[in-house]
Design a protein around this motif. Structure first.
Motif, PDB file in Angstrom:
ATOM      1  N   GLN A  63      30.219  11.390   2.721  1.00  0.00           N
ATOM      2  CA  GLN A  63      29.989  11.321   1.245  1.00  0.00           C
ATOM      3  C   GLN A  63      28.985  12.098   0.674  1.00  0.00           C
ATOM      4  O   GLN A  63      29.091  12.913  -0.262  1.00  0.00           O
ATOM      5  CB  GLN A  63      29.859   9.760   0.780  1.00  0.00           C
ATOM      6  CG  GLN A  63      31.019   8.976   1.356  1.00  0.00           C
ATOM      7  CD  GLN A  63      30.719   7.469   1.244  1.00  0.00           C
ATOM      8  OE1 GLN A  63      29.297   7.143   1.281  1.00  0.00           O
ATOM      9  NE2 GLN A  63      31.543   6.772   0.813  1.00  0.00           N
ATOM     10  N   ARG A  64      27.634  12.145   1.383  1.00  0.00           N
ATOM     11  CA  ARG A  64      26.670  12.841   0.836  1.00  0.00           C
ATOM     12  C   ARG A  64      27.040  14.246   0.850  1.00  0.00           C
ATOM     13  O   ARG A  64      26.835  15.121  -0.236  1.00  0.00           O
ATOM     14  CB  ARG A  64      25.400  12.650   1.710  1.00  0.00           C
ATOM     15  CG  ARG A  64      24.041  13.103   1.214  1.00  0.00           C
ATOM     16  CD  ARG A  64      22.964  12.520   1.856  1.00  0.00           C
ATOM     17  NE  ARG A  64      23.072  12.609   3.390  1.00  0.00           N
ATOM     18  CZ  ARG A  64      23.253  13.921   4.142  1.00  0.00           C
ATOM     19  NH1 ARG A  64      22.739  15.138   3.331  1.00  0.00           N
ATOM     20  NH2 ARG A  64      23.373  13.888   5.527  1.00  0.00           N
ATOM     21  N   ASN A  75      28.965  19.146  -5.979  1.00  0.00           N
ATOM     22  CA  ASN A  75      28.422  18.825  -7.086  1.00  0.00           C
ATOM     23  C   ASN A  75      28.726  17.489  -7.417  1.00  0.00           C
ATOM     24  O   ASN A  75      28.732  17.295  -8.809  1.00  0.00           O
ATOM     25  CB  ASN A  75      28.503  19.931  -8.312  1.00  0.00           C
ATOM     26  CG  ASN A  75      26.845  20.347  -8.282  1.00  0.00           C
ATOM     27  OD1 ASN A  75      26.054  19.798  -8.205  1.00  0.00           O
ATOM     28  ND2 ASN A  75      26.908  21.679  -8.472  1.00  0.00           N
ATOM     29  N   VAL A  76      28.967  16.554  -6.681  1.00  0.00           N
ATOM     30  CA  VAL A  76      29.360  15.281  -7.271  1.00  0.00           C
ATOM     31  C   VAL A  76      28.114  14.283  -6.733  1.00  0.00           C
ATOM     32  O   VAL A  76      28.061  14.283  -5.523  1.00  0.00           O
ATOM     33  CB  VAL A  76      30.698  14.673  -6.695  1.00  0.00           C
ATOM     34  CG1 VAL A  76      31.037  13.061  -7.117  1.00  0.00           C
ATOM     35  CG2 VAL A  76      31.679  15.775  -7.166  1.00  0.00           C
ATOM     36  N   ARG A  77      27.700  13.366  -7.817  1.00  0.00           N
ATOM     37  CA  ARG A  77      26.936  12.409  -7.307  1.00  0.00           C
ATOM     38  C   ARG A  77      27.201  11.339  -6.338  1.00  0.00           C
ATOM     39  O   ARG A  77      28.597  11.039  -6.416  1.00  0.00           O
ATOM     40  CB  ARG A  77      26.314  11.598  -8.525  1.00  0.00           C
ATOM     41  CG  ARG A  77      25.173  12.544  -9.212  1.00  0.00           C
ATOM     42  CD  ARG A  77      24.479  11.630 -10.073  1.00  0.00           C
ATOM     43  NE  ARG A  77      25.246  10.965 -11.117  1.00  0.00           N
ATOM     44  CZ  ARG A  77      25.349  11.487 -12.420  1.00  0.00           C
ATOM     45  NH1 ARG A  77      24.655  12.479 -12.626  1.00  0.00           N
ATOM     46  NH2 ARG A  77      26.364  10.801 -13.238  1.00  0.00           N
ATOM     47  N   LEU A  78      26.486  10.836  -5.401  1.00  0.00           N
ATOM     48  CA  LEU A  78      26.856   9.811  -4.780  1.00  0.00           C
ATOM     49  C   LEU A  78      27.529   8.629  -5.235  1.00  0.00           C
ATOM     50  O   LEU A  78      28.607   8.026  -4.760  1.00  0.00           O
ATOM     51  CB  LEU A  78      25.678   9.318  -3.382  1.00  0.00           C
ATOM     52  CG  LEU A  78      26.044   8.652  -2.187  1.00  0.00           C
ATOM     53  CD1 LEU A  78      26.938   9.404  -1.406  1.00  0.00           C
ATOM     54  CD2 LEU A  78      24.976   8.336  -1.607  1.00  0.00           C
ATOM     55  N   PRO A 123      37.121  15.756  -4.656  1.00  0.00           N
ATOM     56  CA  PRO A 123      36.243  15.497  -3.490  1.00  0.00           C
ATOM     57  C   PRO A 123      36.247  14.105  -2.765  1.00  0.00           C
ATOM     58  O   PRO A 123      36.019  14.123  -1.748  1.00  0.00           O
ATOM     59  CB  PRO A 123      34.733  15.798  -4.371  1.00  0.00           C
ATOM     60  CG  PRO A 123      35.121  16.547  -5.607  1.00  0.00           C
ATOM     61  CD  PRO A 123      36.614  15.942  -5.832  1.00  0.00           C
ATOM     62  N   ARG A 124      36.626  13.119  -3.758  1.00  0.00           N
ATOM     63  CA  ARG A 124      36.485  11.841  -2.938  1.00  0.00           C
ATOM     64  C   ARG A 124      37.423  11.578  -1.993  1.00  0.00           C
ATOM     65  O   ARG A 124      37.323  11.347  -0.644  1.00  0.00           O
ATOM     66  CB  ARG A 124      36.593  10.828  -4.152  1.00  0.00           C
ATOM     67  CG  ARG A 124      36.536   9.313  -3.485  1.00  0.00           C
ATOM     68  CD  ARG A 124      36.917   8.246  -4.647  1.00  0.00           C
ATOM     69  NE  ARG A 124      36.008   8.352  -5.720  1.00  0.00           N
ATOM     70  CZ  ARG A 124      36.310   7.967  -6.933  1.00  0.00           C
ATOM     71  NH1 ARG A 124      37.631   8.178  -7.311  1.00  0.00           N
ATOM     72  NH2 ARG A 124      35.491   8.043  -7.800  1.00  0.00           N
ATOM     73  N   GLN A 125      38.648  12.185  -2.349  1.00  0.00           N
ATOM     74  CA  GLN A 125      39.706  12.371  -1.320  1.00  0.00           C
ATOM     75  C   GLN A 125      39.333  13.051  -0.192  1.00  0.00           C
ATOM     76  O   GLN A 125      39.880  12.604   1.201  1.00  0.00           O
ATOM     77  CB  GLN A 125      41.131  12.959  -2.008  1.00  0.00           C
ATOM     78  CG  GLN A 125      41.512  11.834  -2.927  1.00  0.00           C
ATOM     79  CD  GLN A 125      42.883  12.261  -3.672  1.00  0.00           C
ATOM     80  OE1 GLN A 125      43.007  13.619  -3.850  1.00  0.00           O
ATOM     81  NE2 GLN A 125      43.858  11.672  -3.834  1.00  0.00           N
ATOM     82  N   LEU A 145      38.170  13.655   5.638  1.00  0.00           N
ATOM     83  CA  LEU A 145      37.156  13.830   6.661  1.00  0.00           C
ATOM     84  C   LEU A 145      36.477  12.536   7.522  1.00  0.00           C
ATOM     85  O   LEU A 145      36.374  12.786   8.600  1.00  0.00           O
ATOM     86  CB  LEU A 145      36.073  14.688   6.078  1.00  0.00           C
ATOM     87  CG  LEU A 145      36.316  15.811   5.504  1.00  0.00           C
ATOM     88  CD1 LEU A 145      35.058  16.768   4.945  1.00  0.00           C
ATOM     89  CD2 LEU A 145      36.758  16.772   6.594  1.00  0.00           C
ATOM     90  N   ALA A 146      36.315  11.650   6.709  1.00  0.00           N
ATOM     91  CA  ALA A 146      36.150  10.339   7.274  1.00  0.00           C
ATOM     92  C   ALA A 146      37.023  10.009   8.261  1.00  0.00           C
ATOM     93  O   ALA A 146      36.360   9.195   9.550  1.00  0.00           O
ATOM     94  CB  ALA A 146      35.762   9.286   6.131  1.00  0.00           C
ATOM     95  N   LYS A 147      38.223  10.026   7.978  1.00  0.00           N
ATOM     96  CA  LYS A 147      39.503   9.658   9.018  1.00  0.00           C
ATOM     97  C   LYS A 147      39.199  10.510  10.397  1.00  0.00           C
ATOM     98  O   LYS A 147      39.590  10.161  11.365  1.00  0.00           O
ATOM     99  CB  LYS A 147      40.665   9.787   8.315  1.00  0.00           C
ATOM    100  CG  LYS A 147      41.785   9.168   9.129  1.00  0.00           C
ATOM    101  CD  LYS A 147      41.784   7.864   9.299  1.00  0.00           C
ATOM    102  CE  LYS A 147      42.918   7.713  10.600  1.00  0.00           C
ATOM    103  NZ  LYS A 147      42.076   7.203  11.701  1.00  0.00           N
ATOM    104  N   GLN A 148      39.042  12.013  10.005  1.00  0.00           N
ATOM    105  CA  GLN A 148      39.153  12.963  11.039  1.00  0.00           C
ATOM    106  C   GLN A 148      37.925  12.844  11.927  1.00  0.00           C
ATOM    107  O   GLN A 148      38.058  13.033  13.188  1.00  0.00           O
ATOM    108  CB  GLN A 148      39.124  14.309  10.439  1.00  0.00           C
ATOM    109  CG  GLN A 148      40.235  14.725   9.598  1.00  0.00           C
ATOM    110  CD  GLN A 148      41.148  15.646  10.510  1.00  0.00           C
ATOM    111  OE1 GLN A 148      40.831  16.633  11.111  1.00  0.00           O
ATOM    112  NE2 GLN A 148      42.587  15.317  10.895  1.00  0.00           N
ATOM    113  N   LEU A 149      36.705  12.675  11.380  1.00  0.00           N
ATOM    114  CA  LEU A 149      35.539  12.865  11.951  1.00  0.00           C
ATOM    115  C   LEU A 149      34.858  11.475  12.490  1.00  0.00           C
ATOM    116  O   LEU A 149      33.787  11.460  13.328  1.00  0.00           O
ATOM    117  CB  LEU A 149      34.629  13.630  11.150  1.00  0.00           C
ATOM    118  CG  LEU A 149      34.817  15.039  10.762  1.00  0.00           C
ATOM    119  CD1 LEU A 149      33.825  15.721  10.017  1.00  0.00           C
ATOM    120  CD2 LEU A 149      35.263  15.869  11.941  1.00  0.00           C
ATOM    121  N   THR A 150      35.299  10.215  12.066  1.00  0.00           N
ATOM    122  CA  THR A 150      34.683   9.291  12.456  1.00  0.00           C
ATOM    123  C   THR A 150      35.733   8.049  13.184  1.00  0.00           C
ATOM    124  O   THR A 150      36.701   8.506  12.995  1.00  0.00           O
ATOM    125  CB  THR A 150      33.930   8.431  11.556  1.00  0.00           C
ATOM    126  OG1 THR A 150      35.095   7.666  10.546  1.00  0.00           O
ATOM    127  CG2 THR A 150      32.927   9.053  10.718  1.00  0.00           C
TER     128      THR A 150
END
Ligand code: ADP
Ligand code: MG
Length: 449
Positions: free
Chosen positions: A362-363, A370-373, A388-390, A395-400
Motif C-alpha cells: 500500500q505504501r 501519489n496517493v495517501r495511505l 492505484p488501490r486496485q 499486487l497483494a494477491k500476487q506477492l503475499t
C-alpha cells in the motif's frame, strides 16, 4: 592414508555408488588428512558435507577401512579459503563438469559459461547483446564495457562467455580474466616482491582485460590507484576492457571519482532482476541438461513453473535448487512431483518467500501514484485513487500469501469480492493498457529486487 590411497577409495566408491552420485557428491570433496581415526574432508558447501555424511558416510568408511585406513569417523568442513580463491569452481553442477582453462595471469575460465548456455530474456538482453558485440572482437567501439547487476544474475557467466569466444576466434589475443580481488592480490604480491615493473609490464601487455566484481577495490586506495593506471594505459592503447560490479559506477562507495568517471566513459549496461519467463527458460535449459545426466527421471508437469514462480532471488539459487532436486530424486528413485519438490527444497523456498506485507505494498503503490495511505484504505472512489488501490490489491494477491478476505480487511475492511474484482480488472488492464503494464512491471521489480 595418503592422497593416493584416497584416490583408490574414490575409484571403489565410483563403482559402489554409481557415476552420477560420485560426480555430484564425492568428487567435490577434498581429502585433507587422517588424524586420530578421523578422516577430514573439505566440502564446497555445508549442504554437500551434510548430505555426504548422511547418505554416503558408511560407504566411505567401509571403503576407507577396506583400503587399510584406520578410521572410525568422518568430518567435513567447508573450504572457505578455496571457495574464495577459486570462486568460479564453486558452482559444481553435476551436469557438466566443465573444462577449465587457466591463463598464467588470470583466473580459470569455466567452459560451462558460454553464450550457448546463457538464456536471454528481457532483463538481460541488452547486457547480452553488448557482451556479444565485444566478443566479436574487431575495432573497439566502447571502452570499457561495464556490466552491473545483483548477485547471481549472470555477470560472471557473460564475462567467461566473452573470454571463450575471443579465445576461440582469435587465439593470438591475450585475453585475461580475473576478479578484482585477484588483481589486488597480484598487486600486493608485486609490492612485496618489489616487482612493480614486472606487474606493470604484465598487465599492460594484454589485449583484453576483464576484471570481475570491481566494487571489491573500493576503499583500497593503492590498489585503486594501480587499477586506474592499468586501465588508462590499456585504453590509450585501444585495448578492450570489460568490467563488472554489483552496482552502477556512480553508486560504488569509496571509489575514487576519477575512476568512476572513467568507468562511465564506455558502455554501462545493467542486468535486471530475472522475470518469470527468464527463470522458466533457464530452468528448462537445465532440465534438458539433467535429462542426459539422469535418464529415466520424470519431472511432473507444473514443477518447473512452480520453481520459477517461487524462487525469485537469483539464478544461482534457482540452479542449486534444481541440482538438489534431481540428485535427491535419483537417489530415492522417485518421480519429481510438486510434493517432493516442496519437501526437498523447503529451506530454499522458505528463504525466498517474499517478505512483503500488504502494508508495504500500500505504501509503495501510494508513493508511486501519489496517493495517501489514508486514501488507499479509505472510502473514496475517484478513479485517481480507486485504480492505484486496485493495483495494490492485485499486487497483494500476487506477492503475499494473504487470502482474499484478509486482503480486503487490510484495505479498510472491504469485502473479498471487491478484491476479486480488482485482481480481475488489473489482469485485464495489464494486457490492454501499456501504461499500467509498465507501472506494474516497475512495482514488481521494486518488490522483487
Ligand atoms: P553473477 O556473477 O552476476 O553473480 P553468475 O554469472 O555467477 O552471476 O551466475 C550465477 C549462476 O547462474 C551461474 O551458474 C550462471 O551460469 C547462471 N546464470 C545466470 N544467468 C543465466 C542465464 N541468463 N542463463 C543461464 N544461466 C544463467
Ligand atoms: Mg560474479
Amino acid at each position: 592414508m595418503t592422497n593416493e590411497s584416497w584416490g583408490q577409495v574414490c575409484k571403489d566408491l565410483q563403482k559402489s555408488i554409481g557415476e552420477n552420485n560420485f560426480v555430484t557428491w564425492i568428487k567435490p570433496l577434498k581429502f585433507r588428512e587422517l588424524h586420530n581415526g578421523v578422516a577430514h574432508f573439505h566440502a564446497p558447501t555445508s549442504f554437500v558435507g551434510d548430505w555426504v555424511s548422511r547418505n554416503f558416510g558408511d560407504e566411505i568408511l567401509r571403503h576407507l577401512t577396506l583400503n587399510g585406513a584406520n578410521v572410525d569417523r568422518l568430518e567435513f568442513n567447508v573450504d572457505r579459503a578455496a571457495a574464495k580463491a577459486a570462486p568460479i569452481a564453486t558452482a559444481t553442477a553435476p551436469a557438466a563438469q566443465g573444462r577449465m582453462e587457466n591463463d598464467h595471469l588470470g583466473a580459470a575460465v569455466d567452459a560451462r559459461f558460454t553464450f550457448n548456455s546463457f538464456v536471454v530474456g528481457k532483463p538481460n538482453e541488452l547486457a547480452h547483446a553488448a557482451a556479444r558485440r565485444v566478443a566479436e572482437g574487431g575495432p573497439v567501439t566502447f571502452n570499457p564495457l561495464f556490466l552491473y547487476g545483483g548477485v547471481g544474475l549472470g555477470k560472471t557467466h557473460l564475462m567467461h562467455a566473452i573470454a571463450w569466444e575471443l579465445r576461440n576466434r582469435s587465439p593470438h589475443l591475450r585475453v585475461v580474466y580475473l576478479s578484482a580481488e585477484q588483481f589486488m592480490y597480484r598487486f600486493v604480491q608485486a609490492l612485496r616482491e618489489r616487482d612493480m615493473m614486472g606487474f606493470k609490464e604484465l598487465f599492460r601487455s594484454v589485449d583484453v582485460l576483464m576484471v570481475d566484481d570491481v566494487q571489491f577495490i573500493a576503499g583500497k586506495d593503492s590498489t585503486q590507484e594501480e587499477f586506474f593506471h592499468t586501465f588508462n594505459a590499456l585504453v590509450d592503447q585501444n585495448k578492450q576492457i570489460i568490467i563488472s560490479a554489483d552496482r552502477a559506477p556512480g553508486e560504488i562507495k569509496d571509489l575514487e571519482d576519477r575512476i568512476k568517471s572513467r568507468l562511465q566513459c564506455g558502455l554501462v549496461v545493467d542486468l535486471h532482476p530475472t522475470d518469470y519467463e527468464l527463470r522458466l527458460g533457464i530452468l528448462q535449459q537445465k532440465v534438458e541438461l539433467y535429462r542426459g545426466q539422469y535418464p529415466g527421471l520424470v519431472i511432473a508437469d507444473g514443477v518447473i513453473e512452480f520453481l520459477a514462480h517461487r524462487i525469485t532471488t537469483n539464478v544461482r539459487v534457482l540452479e542449486g535448487a534444481l541440482t538438489r532436486l534431481f540428485a535427491f530424486a535419483s537417489l530415492v528413485g522417485k518421480e519429481i512431483t510438486l510434493d517432493l519438490a516442496q519437501d526437498c527444497l523447503a529451506d530454499i523456498l522458505r528463504a525466498s518467500d517474499r517478505k512483503v506485507s500488504v502494508e508495504d505494498i500500500q505504501r509503495r503503490v501510494g508513493e508511486h501514484f501519489n496517493v495517501r495511505l489514508s486514501d488507499m484504505v479509505g472510502p473514496k472512489r475517484t478513479r485517481t485513487i480507486a485504480r492505484p488501490r486496485q493495483i495494490a490489491m492485485y499486487l497483494a494477491k500476487q506477492l503475499t500469501s494473504r487470502s482474499l478476505p484478509e486482503i480486503g480487511r487490510r484495505f479498510g475492511g472491504r469485502d473479498h469480492t471487491t478484491v476479486i474484482h480488482a485482481v480481475k480488472r488489473i489482469e485485464e488492464l495489464r494486457n490492454l493498457d501499456s501504461q499500467i503494464a509498465e507501472d506494474i512491471e516497475l512495482l514488481l521489480r521494486m518488490f522483487e529486487g
